[in-house]
Motif scaffolding. Sequence first.
Motif, PDB file in Angstrom:
ATOM      1  N   THR A  59       0.862  -1.194   0.000  1.00 20.23           N
ATOM      2  CA  THR A  59       0.000   0.000   0.000  1.00 20.23           C
ATOM      3  C   THR A  59       0.894   1.239   0.000  1.00 20.23           C
ATOM      4  O   THR A  59       0.612   2.222  -0.668  1.00 20.23           O
ATOM      5  N   GLU A  60       1.969   1.173   0.766  1.00 24.26           N
ATOM      6  CA  GLU A  60       2.965   2.250   0.774  1.00 24.26           C
ATOM      7  C   GLU A  60       4.341   1.615   0.778  1.00 24.26           C
ATOM      8  O   GLU A  60       4.493   0.465   1.167  1.00 24.26           O
ATOM      9  N   GLY A  61       5.347   2.418   0.402  1.00 25.93           N
ATOM     10  CA  GLY A  61       6.713   1.925   0.428  1.00 25.93           C
ATOM     11  C   GLY A  61       7.070   1.174  -0.848  1.00 25.93           C
ATOM     12  O   GLY A  61       6.278   1.140  -1.791  1.00 25.93           O
ATOM     13  N   ALA A  62       8.255   0.610  -0.862  1.00 24.47           N
ATOM     14  CA  ALA A  62       8.731  -0.044  -2.088  1.00 24.47           C
ATOM     15  C   ALA A  62       9.505  -1.312  -1.769  1.00 24.47           C
ATOM     16  O   ALA A  62      10.107  -1.429  -0.699  1.00 24.47           O
ATOM     17  N   ILE A  63       9.454  -2.236  -2.720  1.00 21.72           N
ATOM     18  CA  ILE A  63      10.215  -3.481  -2.597  1.00 21.72           C
ATOM     19  C   ILE A  63      11.011  -3.654  -3.880  1.00 21.72           C
ATOM     20  O   ILE A  63      10.484  -3.432  -4.980  1.00 21.72           O
ATOM     21  N   SER A  64      12.250  -4.017  -3.728  1.00 20.10           N
ATOM     22  CA  SER A  64      13.048  -4.264  -4.927  1.00 20.10           C
ATOM     23  C   SER A  64      13.784  -5.588  -4.773  1.00 20.10           C
ATOM     24  O   SER A  64      14.362  -5.881  -3.726  1.00 20.10           O
ATOM     25  N   VAL A  65      13.680  -6.417  -5.808  1.00 22.46           N
ATOM     26  CA  VAL A  65      14.414  -7.683  -5.836  1.00 22.46           C
ATOM     27  C   VAL A  65      15.367  -7.595  -7.028  1.00 22.46           C
ATOM     28  O   VAL A  65      14.904  -7.487  -8.175  1.00 22.46           O
ATOM     29  N   LEU A  66      16.637  -7.577  -6.754  1.00 29.11           N
ATOM     30  CA  LEU A  66      17.669  -7.368  -7.785  1.00 29.11           C
ATOM     31  C   LEU A  66      17.364  -6.137  -8.639  1.00 29.11           C
ATOM     32  O   LEU A  66      17.561  -6.134  -9.851  1.00 29.11           O
ATOM     33  N   GLY A  67      16.833  -5.121  -7.996  1.00 34.83           N
ATOM     34  CA  GLY A  67      16.553  -3.874  -8.701  1.00 34.83           C
ATOM     35  C   GLY A  67      15.216  -3.827  -9.412  1.00 34.83           C
ATOM     36  O   GLY A  67      14.867  -2.826 -10.022  1.00 34.83           O
ATOM     37  N   PHE A  68      14.447  -4.922  -9.365  1.00 34.84           N
ATOM     38  CA  PHE A  68      13.146  -4.956 -10.046  1.00 34.84           C
ATOM     39  C   PHE A  68      12.009  -4.868  -9.034  1.00 34.84           C
ATOM     40  O   PHE A  68      12.132  -5.373  -7.918  1.00 34.84           O
ATOM     41  N   ALA A  75       9.456  -8.680 -14.226  1.00 30.57           N
ATOM     42  CA  ALA A  75      10.316  -9.288 -13.203  1.00 30.57           C
ATOM     43  C   ALA A  75      10.117 -10.802 -13.154  1.00 30.57           C
ATOM     44  O   ALA A  75      10.720 -11.494 -12.355  1.00 30.57           O
ATOM     45  N   ARG A  76       9.223 -11.305 -14.037  1.00 33.10           N
ATOM     46  CA  ARG A  76       8.854 -12.718 -13.914  1.00 33.10           C
ATOM     47  C   ARG A  76      10.016 -13.662 -14.197  1.00 33.10           C
ATOM     48  O   ARG A  76      10.065 -14.759 -13.648  1.00 33.10           O
ATOM     49  N   LEU A  77      10.968 -13.211 -15.024  1.00 38.37           N
ATOM     50  CA  LEU A  77      12.074 -14.112 -15.345  1.00 38.37           C
ATOM     51  C   LEU A  77      12.974 -14.343 -14.129  1.00 38.37           C
ATOM     52  O   LEU A  77      13.671 -15.351 -14.050  1.00 38.37           O
ATOM     53  N   LEU A  78      12.915 -13.398 -13.174  1.00 35.18           N
ATOM     54  CA  LEU A  78      13.677 -13.580 -11.934  1.00 35.18           C
ATOM     55  C   LEU A  78      13.213 -14.841 -11.207  1.00 35.18           C
ATOM     56  O   LEU A  78      13.960 -15.472 -10.479  1.00 35.18           O
ATOM     57  N   ARG A  79      11.919 -15.156 -11.431  1.00 33.42           N
ATOM     58  CA  ARG A  79      11.328 -16.280 -10.694  1.00 33.42           C
ATOM     59  C   ARG A  79      11.892 -17.626 -11.118  1.00 33.42           C
ATOM     60  O   ARG A  79      11.633 -18.627 -10.469  1.00 33.42           O
ATOM     61  N   LYS A  80      12.627 -17.635 -12.195  1.00 33.33           N
ATOM     62  CA  LYS A  80      13.255 -18.893 -12.616  1.00 33.33           C
ATOM     63  C   LYS A  80      14.278 -19.345 -11.571  1.00 33.33           C
ATOM     64  O   LYS A  80      14.485 -20.530 -11.356  1.00 33.33           O
ATOM     65  N   GLY A  81      14.899 -18.365 -10.935  1.00 36.29           N
ATOM     66  CA  GLY A  81      15.912 -18.694  -9.929  1.00 36.29           C
ATOM     67  C   GLY A  81      15.353 -18.699  -8.524  1.00 36.29           C
ATOM     68  O   GLY A  81      16.089 -18.496  -7.554  1.00 36.29           O
ATOM     69  N   ARG A 102       6.786 -32.751 -12.748  1.00 39.96           N
ATOM     70  CA  ARG A 102       7.146 -32.533 -14.160  1.00 39.96           C
ATOM     71  C   ARG A 102       6.440 -31.300 -14.724  1.00 39.96           C
ATOM     72  O   ARG A 102       7.016 -30.562 -15.517  1.00 39.96           O
ATOM     73  N   PHE A 103       5.193 -31.113 -14.306  1.00 38.44           N
ATOM     74  CA  PHE A 103       4.422 -29.940 -14.745  1.00 38.44           C
ATOM     75  C   PHE A 103       5.158 -28.652 -14.343  1.00 38.44           C
ATOM     76  O   PHE A 103       5.391 -27.768 -15.167  1.00 38.44           O
ATOM     77  N   TYR A 104       5.569 -28.594 -13.064  1.00 39.81           N
ATOM     78  CA  TYR A 104       6.253 -27.386 -12.601  1.00 39.81           C
ATOM     79  C   TYR A 104       7.651 -27.262 -13.222  1.00 39.81           C
ATOM     80  O   TYR A 104       8.115 -26.150 -13.472  1.00 39.81           O
ATOM     81  N   ALA A 105       8.302 -28.390 -13.482  1.00 41.37           N
ATOM     82  CA  ALA A 105       9.625 -28.343 -14.110  1.00 41.37           C
ATOM     83  C   ALA A 105       9.508 -27.732 -15.513  1.00 41.37           C
ATOM     84  O   ALA A 105      10.327 -26.911 -15.915  1.00 41.37           O
ATOM     85  N   ARG A 106       8.460 -28.123 -16.239  1.00 44.63           N
ATOM     86  CA  ARG A 106       8.253 -27.580 -17.591  1.00 44.63           C
ATOM     87  C   ARG A 106       7.994 -26.077 -17.521  1.00 44.63           C
ATOM     88  O   ARG A 106       8.486 -25.314 -18.349  1.00 44.63           O
ATOM     89  N   LEU A 107       7.220 -25.654 -16.519  1.00 42.02           N
ATOM     90  CA  LEU A 107       6.938 -24.217 -16.398  1.00 42.02           C
ATOM     91  C   LEU A 107       8.213 -23.433 -16.107  1.00 42.02           C
ATOM     92  O   LEU A 107       8.305 -22.256 -16.422  1.00 42.02           O
ATOM     93  N   LYS A 108       9.180 -24.093 -15.492  1.00 45.85           N
ATOM     94  CA  LYS A 108      10.446 -23.427 -15.180  1.00 45.85           C
ATOM     95  C   LYS A 108      11.486 -23.685 -16.268  1.00 45.85           C
ATOM     96  O   LYS A 108      12.635 -23.287 -16.105  1.00 45.85           O
ATOM     97  N   SER A 109      11.064 -24.386 -17.312  1.00 46.48           N
ATOM     98  CA  SER A 109      11.972 -24.795 -18.406  1.00 46.48           C
ATOM     99  C   SER A 109      13.157 -25.595 -17.881  1.00 46.48           C
ATOM    100  O   SER A 109      14.287 -25.438 -18.345  1.00 46.48           O
ATOM    101  N   GLU A 110      12.897 -26.416 -16.895  1.00 45.49           N
ATOM    102  CA  GLU A 110      13.935 -27.296 -16.358  1.00 45.49           C
ATOM    103  C   GLU A 110      13.745 -28.694 -16.946  1.00 45.49           C
ATOM    104  O   GLU A 110      12.611 -29.103 -17.209  1.00 45.49           O
TER     105      GLU A 110
ATOM    106  N   TYR B  93       5.795 -18.905 -10.508  1.00 42.08           N
ATOM    107  CA  TYR B  93       6.617 -19.466 -11.583  1.00 42.08           C
ATOM    108  C   TYR B  93       6.847 -18.411 -12.672  1.00 42.08           C
ATOM    109  O   TYR B  93       6.077 -17.449 -12.772  1.00 42.08           O
ATOM    110  N   PRO B  94       7.910 -18.582 -13.471  1.00 42.00           N
ATOM    111  CA  PRO B  94       8.235 -17.526 -14.435  1.00 42.00           C
ATOM    112  C   PRO B  94       7.294 -17.472 -15.636  1.00 42.00           C
ATOM    113  O   PRO B  94       7.691 -17.767 -16.758  1.00 42.00           O
TER     114      PRO B  94
END
Lengths: 317, 275
Positions: A59-68, A75-81, A102-110, B93-94
């Motif tokens: 609601t107020e303030g800011a959050i940054s994860v690796l600058g995003f 920022a969604r690609l950060l979620r790969k890691g 396997r479903f989640y692995a595919r979503l992560k391209s693993e 997930y990404p």
Amino acid sequence: MVDSSLITVTNVVKRYRSETVLKGIDLNIGAGECVVLVGHNGAGKTTLMKLILGLIKPTEGAISVLGFDPSKDRARLLRKGLGYLPERVAFYESMTGLEVLRFYARLKSEPIAGCDEILESVGLFDAKERPVQTYSKGMKQRLGLAQALLGDPQFLLLDEPTSGLDPVVRRQVYDLINRKCAEGKTAIISSHSLNEVESQADHVVIMNEGEVIVSGSMESLYEQSGLPTIITLSVQEENKDRVLEQINGLTSSISVKDSKIEISCSQKDKMTVLQAVMSLDNGVDDIQISAPKLDDIYLHFIPNKVVASEREEETRA
Amino acid sequence: MNAILTLAGKELKDGLRNRWIISIFLLLGSLALLLLLVSSAPGGTVKVSSLNVGVVNLTSLTVYLLPLIALMLSFDALIGEFERGTMLLLLTYPLARWQIVMGKFVGHLLILMIALVLGYGGAALISLLITDGGSEGWENYLLMMTSSLMLGAVFLVVGYLVSILARERSAAIGLAIGVWLFFVVLYDLALLGALLVDKEQLISQELFSFLMLINPTDLYRVFNMSSITGSGEISHIVGAIGTESLSPIVLISTCLGWLLIPFMVVIGLFQRREV
């Protein structure tokens, strides 16, 4: 100035209608740190995690994860890691454990080839072909941990990772988490089993009613709490008086129970007392040092009424 | 793309596992076969191909059934995941939120396509084999199948809109049935009622055409009726609308509008939704 923080939380407030869940949180988490969030139910730990994940916006303030800003789509690609285990993990019940992973692995391209190994590491290999709806709560929790470990992420967010697990599995899960922390992964863990995570905690954040009560390394919290270290000397009856005489004056807090002498001293005085004890010519059979545990530190900082209501909840459960 | 295909594959597998595909196939297939067999029976002196008659009959059936089937497939897509708690994990997930909706759409559309192709296609083949109705009108039959899929696609997207607007699953079911009733039953009744009471002819033919074409179910009906040669002998609806308003551009753009606009609204609402 280069900011070395992986995650920066600046004066974050989160309100749901009239209820303020977080009241101005400031937090910096560096890469490779293992952070333990401690607090009773409703303290704001899960909300803080969801904000870091970008699932909700402050609601107020800011959050940054690796600058995003984590809530933005780019920022969604950060979620790969990233590996996340929610407090109440839910899966597609008709799928088998292996299909889910396997479903989640595919979503992560693993590669899906690694799924068997991860299931093995959380002890679910034998149940991998069973539908998730036949899993116990503990098995679902372990499957949750398995999906969080997909792709060996650099950043783990684990919300109550051992809730609902029996003591043996709980120990195994913490061993796994400790191994990940030792490998240098960044981890944020919220937990009730405080003593099990303290060995790996680089940074402890104690929260209450949406605020950070205190935050820092175990040592600094220990110092701030002023809780004593207890040094227990085992002595033979005939030597007791002589030992007492020699250590008298080192510290004001000395108590005697049967053949044990308990010396209570501050963190600052601990080494002085120990040196003095070690220099005693004889009469001491054994020395035990007991520093305050994370549990004790938590109880020290949390207001009494919260502790009482938490105990009440536990009794009811 | 990988994420969309993964999600679509999961929906398709679910469709097989929970017998959605087989149920829709059996329902559509058996009703289509029945109607085609009835249509091939000798019917007086007017010679109309049994497939063409079949298109008319099947259009009337599809316009009721397919929107309902599509809504039943899609109303739960988002609210169900929110309620069961699986959305929370999915969003960490990404993948972008539009990819989640698109993945579900592709999966659900494939379910409808398989059931339609097997059901309506199979029924037509069997009917051709066991009757002497001839294959005349097969292009119209194919167009009917394609437009049925489009009708299904529109109602899938409308179902996602229901799914993101509803705050709980039970409300979404009610809303989905309400949407179906409105588009399939009440809208036409209201339009007819308005025409009956419109003594001073305030509703011009253009306005009437417009009002009919903005309802996807009417659009579907009109499209299939107009595609059949000699439609005047079969139906008067096309005549009532006027063929000039049925240009392919109008038809395609109305259909695309019905797909794209609700889709964009779903994405917009989904982006704002906190988990």
